[in-house]
Design a protein around this motif. Structure first.
Motif, PDB file in Angstrom:
ATOM      1  N   LEU A 152       0.822  -1.205   0.000  1.00 41.76           N
ATOM      2  CA  LEU A 152       0.000   0.000   0.000  1.00 41.76           C
ATOM      3  C   LEU A 152       0.859   1.259   0.000  1.00 41.76           C
ATOM      4  O   LEU A 152       0.582   2.224  -0.734  1.00 41.76           O
ATOM      5  CB  LEU A 152      -0.927  -0.013   1.225  1.00 41.76           C
ATOM      6  CG  LEU A 152      -1.844   1.212   1.386  1.00 41.76           C
ATOM      7  CD1 LEU A 152      -2.773   1.350   0.193  1.00 41.76           C
ATOM      8  CD2 LEU A 152      -2.646   1.103   2.677  1.00 41.76           C
ATOM      9  N   LEU A 153       1.921   1.251   0.817  1.00 42.47           N
ATOM     10  CA  LEU A 153       2.823   2.408   0.852  1.00 42.47           C
ATOM     11  C   LEU A 153       3.521   2.598  -0.500  1.00 42.47           C
ATOM     12  O   LEU A 153       3.687   3.727  -0.969  1.00 42.47           O
ATOM     13  CB  LEU A 153       3.857   2.222   1.964  1.00 42.47           C
ATOM     14  CG  LEU A 153       3.326   2.278   3.398  1.00 42.47           C
ATOM     15  CD1 LEU A 153       4.422   1.941   4.393  1.00 42.47           C
ATOM     16  CD2 LEU A 153       2.748   3.656   3.696  1.00 42.47           C
ATOM     17  N   ALA A 154       3.924   1.479  -1.125  1.00 44.67           N
ATOM     18  CA  ALA A 154       4.539   1.570  -2.452  1.00 44.67           C
ATOM     19  C   ALA A 154       3.552   2.115  -3.470  1.00 44.67           C
ATOM     20  O   ALA A 154       3.915   2.883  -4.371  1.00 44.67           O
ATOM     21  CB  ALA A 154       5.046   0.191  -2.891  1.00 44.67           C
ATOM     22  N   LEU A 155       2.285   1.724  -3.307  1.00 40.88           N
ATOM     23  CA  LEU A 155       1.243   2.244  -4.202  1.00 40.88           C
ATOM     24  C   LEU A 155       1.124   3.758  -4.065  1.00 40.88           C
ATOM     25  O   LEU A 155       1.009   4.480  -5.064  1.00 40.88           O
ATOM     26  CB  LEU A 155      -0.088   1.568  -3.879  1.00 40.88           C
ATOM     27  CG  LEU A 155      -1.298   1.977  -4.732  1.00 40.88           C
ATOM     28  CD1 LEU A 155      -1.057   1.606  -6.183  1.00 40.88           C
ATOM     29  CD2 LEU A 155      -2.557   1.305  -4.206  1.00 40.88           C
ATOM     30  N   LEU A 156       1.176   4.235  -2.838  1.00 44.39           N
ATOM     31  CA  LEU A 156       1.107   5.686  -2.608  1.00 44.39           C
ATOM     32  C   LEU A 156       2.326   6.389  -3.213  1.00 44.39           C
ATOM     33  O   LEU A 156       2.198   7.461  -3.813  1.00 44.39           O
ATOM     34  CB  LEU A 156       1.016   5.969  -1.108  1.00 44.39           C
ATOM     35  CG  LEU A 156      -0.274   5.514  -0.409  1.00 44.39           C
ATOM     36  CD1 LEU A 156      -0.184   5.760   1.090  1.00 44.39           C
ATOM     37  CD2 LEU A 156      -1.491   6.225  -0.993  1.00 44.39           C
ATOM     38  N   MET A 157       3.511   5.787  -3.062  1.00 42.26           N
ATOM     39  CA  MET A 157       4.715   6.373  -3.649  1.00 42.26           C
ATOM     40  C   MET A 157       4.650   6.358  -5.177  1.00 42.26           C
ATOM     41  O   MET A 157       5.151   7.274  -5.845  1.00 42.26           O
ATOM     42  CB  MET A 157       5.958   5.615  -3.182  1.00 42.26           C
ATOM     43  CG  MET A 157       6.189   5.648  -1.675  1.00 42.26           C
ATOM     44  SD  MET A 157       6.329   7.331  -1.014  1.00 42.26           S
ATOM     45  CE  MET A 157       7.907   7.806  -1.677  1.00 42.26           C
TER      46      MET A 157
ATOM     47  N   VAL B 112      21.014   0.576  -4.687  1.00 42.18           N
ATOM     48  CA  VAL B 112      22.004  -0.500  -4.798  1.00 42.18           C
ATOM     49  C   VAL B 112      21.947  -1.430  -3.587  1.00 42.18           C
ATOM     50  O   VAL B 112      21.991  -2.661  -3.724  1.00 42.18           O
ATOM     51  CB  VAL B 112      23.424   0.087  -4.962  1.00 42.18           C
ATOM     52  CG1 VAL B 112      24.486  -0.993  -4.773  1.00 42.18           C
ATOM     53  CG2 VAL B 112      23.573   0.723  -6.338  1.00 42.18           C
ATOM     54  N   LEU B 113      21.825  -0.858  -2.395  1.00 41.29           N
ATOM     55  CA  LEU B 113      21.756  -1.688  -1.188  1.00 41.29           C
ATOM     56  C   LEU B 113      20.517  -2.578  -1.184  1.00 41.29           C
ATOM     57  O   LEU B 113      20.585  -3.763  -0.823  1.00 41.29           O
ATOM     58  CB  LEU B 113      21.761  -0.793   0.051  1.00 41.29           C
ATOM     59  CG  LEU B 113      23.088  -0.095   0.377  1.00 41.29           C
ATOM     60  CD1 LEU B 113      22.921   0.846   1.565  1.00 41.29           C
ATOM     61  CD2 LEU B 113      24.183  -1.113   0.660  1.00 41.29           C
ATOM     62  N   VAL B 114      19.376  -2.016  -1.588  1.00 43.10           N
ATOM     63  CA  VAL B 114      18.143  -2.802  -1.617  1.00 43.10           C
ATOM     64  C   VAL B 114      18.239  -3.902  -2.665  1.00 43.10           C
ATOM     65  O   VAL B 114      17.840  -5.053  -2.422  1.00 43.10           O
ATOM     66  CB  VAL B 114      16.927  -1.896  -1.890  1.00 43.10           C
ATOM     67  CG1 VAL B 114      15.656  -2.719  -2.056  1.00 43.10           C
ATOM     68  CG2 VAL B 114      16.755  -0.890  -0.757  1.00 43.10           C
TER      69      VAL B 114
ATOM     70  N   SER C   9      11.741  -4.529  -0.126  1.00 39.85           N
ATOM     71  CA  SER C   9      12.253  -4.137  -1.441  1.00 39.85           C
ATOM     72  C   SER C   9      11.223  -3.333  -2.221  1.00 39.85           C
ATOM     73  O   SER C   9      11.558  -2.323  -2.851  1.00 39.85           O
ATOM     74  CB  SER C   9      12.664  -5.372  -2.237  1.00 39.85           C
ATOM     75  OG  SER C   9      13.711  -6.057  -1.601  1.00 39.85           O
ATOM     76  N   ILE C  10       9.974  -3.789  -2.211  1.00 38.69           N
ATOM     77  CA  ILE C  10       8.919  -3.072  -2.939  1.00 38.69           C
ATOM     78  C   ILE C  10       8.833  -1.625  -2.463  1.00 38.69           C
ATOM     79  O   ILE C  10       8.786  -0.689  -3.266  1.00 38.69           O
ATOM     80  CB  ILE C  10       7.564  -3.784  -2.748  1.00 38.69           C
ATOM     81  CG1 ILE C  10       7.538  -5.089  -3.557  1.00 38.69           C
ATOM     82  CG2 ILE C  10       6.408  -2.881  -3.176  1.00 38.69           C
ATOM     83  CD1 ILE C  10       6.284  -5.909  -3.345  1.00 38.69           C
ATOM     84  N   LEU C  11       8.843  -1.449  -1.162  1.00 41.94           N
ATOM     85  CA  LEU C  11       8.734  -0.101  -0.615  1.00 41.94           C
ATOM     86  C   LEU C  11       9.986   0.722  -0.884  1.00 41.94           C
ATOM     87  O   LEU C  11       9.907   1.846  -1.397  1.00 41.94           O
ATOM     88  CB  LEU C  11       8.469  -0.173   0.891  1.00 41.94           C
ATOM     89  CG  LEU C  11       8.407   1.175   1.622  1.00 41.94           C
ATOM     90  CD1 LEU C  11       7.317   2.060   1.042  1.00 41.94           C
ATOM     91  CD2 LEU C  11       8.196   0.951   3.112  1.00 41.94           C
ATOM     92  N   MET C  12      11.163   0.170  -0.582  1.00 37.65           N
ATOM     93  CA  MET C  12      12.392   0.952  -0.662  1.00 37.65           C
ATOM     94  C   MET C  12      12.806   1.242  -2.102  1.00 37.65           C
ATOM     95  O   MET C  12      13.381   2.302  -2.379  1.00 37.65           O
ATOM     96  CB  MET C  12      13.521   0.219   0.072  1.00 37.65           C
ATOM     97  CG  MET C  12      13.316   0.135   1.581  1.00 37.65           C
ATOM     98  SD  MET C  12      13.002   1.766   2.326  1.00 37.65           S
ATOM     99  CE  MET C  12      14.525   2.628   1.942  1.00 37.65           C
TER     100      MET C  12
ATOM    101  N   LEU D  61      13.372   9.414  -4.778  1.00 40.39           N
ATOM    102  CA  LEU D  61      14.585  10.160  -4.435  1.00 40.39           C
ATOM    103  C   LEU D  61      15.406  10.474  -5.682  1.00 40.39           C
ATOM    104  O   LEU D  61      15.930  11.585  -5.826  1.00 40.39           O
ATOM    105  CB  LEU D  61      15.425   9.348  -3.444  1.00 40.39           C
ATOM    106  CG  LEU D  61      14.859   9.182  -2.034  1.00 40.39           C
ATOM    107  CD1 LEU D  61      15.748   8.258  -1.210  1.00 40.39           C
ATOM    108  CD2 LEU D  61      14.725  10.534  -1.339  1.00 40.39           C
ATOM    109  N   CYS D  62      15.524   9.502  -6.593  1.00 46.24           N
ATOM    110  CA  CYS D  62      16.281   9.730  -7.838  1.00 46.24           C
ATOM    111  C   CYS D  62      15.641  10.828  -8.678  1.00 46.24           C
ATOM    112  O   CYS D  62      16.337  11.689  -9.229  1.00 46.24           O
ATOM    113  CB  CYS D  62      16.362   8.433  -8.647  1.00 46.24           C
ATOM    114  SG  CYS D  62      17.475   7.186  -7.981  1.00 46.24           S
TER     115      CYS D  62
END
Length: 368
Positions: free
Chosen positions: A6-11, A146-148, A189-192, A199-200
């Motif tokens: 859900l948070l990824a959907l908002l992003m 890269v970390l994710v 991963s989905i969220l980050m 951010l990019c």
């Protein structure tokens, strides 16, 4: 997992609205980057409804949509960072998984084979994306992504190893440490990755604004303000360490005649050509800026008078001469060697030297 989806959907919605407000040349790839979390969220819903929906939706299409989301993310990043993408081979590979998933779901049911196929494709995609991101300029957003990607690749690698060890289990929702690690890693991963995309995009816009603030839009030379700011830094270094530096004032000869005879478009082309020719003659540390109209300014850090005159002569000789269409250039050079110097005083000396060069026949270099 549903909360992260859900948070990824908002992003993703944030990315969509950002794309609508961005200049056209900055939008490349943002549509795909926004579609990736939408696909991930859809696959999460289908996985969650396993047992309530036919396996066509909760297994085959759910896996295919998840891989499609990762592919969209990969291609979107390529377009965003480089303006071009290699997508045909990966698209064919993801589509080829569809009949294989169907075969090992209904014809020869095998959870292990499906899992090995899925993790192999996903892991390779993540590693390819991580290698691509490592080639991009280092930034906070790039480091996050890269970390994710590295974390998720590690989890997928461990999951693939569990298949060969016979410890993969019987299904996605079966309780177990590996399944829990995968589900948690996938949720993070989905969220980050979606946060990383935002951010990019934000960082790209900031860089664009900084570029517009410091570069002339026509010639892409630095602005007068940007060069003078760096000149103040060189003056401070002169006062601390005693290192000299030089300024060159350049004025295109008979530039107005080009505008009057051939039009402003040809005049603009002459300015761009002058900038490119001059830039090729300068050292990596030298800074070229547009002072105003057909006047330019060059800052030569750590450069004494003799070296500055040599650079100026190279620049002068690099310009076209009649009958070629373009402009010769007159140059005034001034060098700061004393801690009592000021930028205004240095500019005045360079301007006086430029005036002498114009007065003494143009297309020459004079020192002030």
């Amino acid at each position: 997992m549903m909360l992260s989806g859900l948070l990824a959907l908002l992003m993703a919605m944030v990315l969509i609205f950002m794309r609508r407000s961005y200049p056209r040349h900055l939008r490349r790839g943002l549509g795909l980057l926004a579609s990736a979390p939408l696909l991930w969220c859809l696959s999460t819903v289908l996985f969650g409804l396993r047992g309530h929906l036919p396996e066509l939706f909760s297994v085959v299409l759910a896996n295919e949509i998840l891989m499609g989301g990762v592919l969209a993310y990969h291609v979107g990043n390529q377009l965003f960072f480089t303006g071009r993408a290699r997508w045909k081979g990966w698209t064919a590979a993801v589509l080829a998984c569809l009949p294989l998933m169907a075969w090992f779901t209904w014809v020869t049911p095998s959870y292990d084979v499906r899992l090995a196929l899925f993790t192999s494709v996903m892991g390779t995609l993540f590693l390819t994306q991580m290698a691509f991101m490592l080639r991009q300029p280092t930034s906070f957003s790039q480091t996050v992504v890269v970390l994710v990607l590295g974390l998720q690749s590690t989890v997928l690698g461990a999951r693939l190893i569990s298949v060969f060890l016979g410890q993969a289990g019987e299904g996605l929702m079966e309780p177990g440490l590996m399944q829990l690690a995968y589900l948690c890693g996938n949720a993070v991963s989905i969220l980050m990755l979606t946060v990383g995309s935002v951010l990019c995009a934000t960082e790209r816009l900031r860089i664009e604004f900084e570029h517009l603030a410091t570069h002339d839009t026509l010639t892409q030379a630095l602005t007068r303000r940007a060069v003078l700011r760096r000149a103040e830094e060189e003056l401070a270094r002169l006062r601390r360490q005693g290192d000299p530096f030089s300024l060159m004032m350049l004025d295109l000869d008979h530039f107005k005649a080009i505008n009057d005879q051939f039009g402003h478009q040809q005049g603009d082309a002459a300015l761009i050509d002058f900038t490119e020719r001059t830039q090729r003659m300068l050292r990596q540390t030298d800074l070229l800026g547009r002072y105003g109209g057909e006047e330019f300014l060059v800052l030569l850090p750590g450069t004494d008078a003799a070296t500055a005159l040599g650079v100026a002569e190279r620049v002068r000789q690099a310009q076209p001469t009649p009958p070629a269409l373009g402009c010769t250039v007159s140059i005034g050079v001034a060098t700061a060697v004393d801690a009592s110097e000021s930028i205004d005083g240095l500019l005045a000396r360079a301007d006086q030297a430029l005036y002498r060069a114009k007065h003494e026949g143009r297309n020459c270099v004079r020192q002030g």
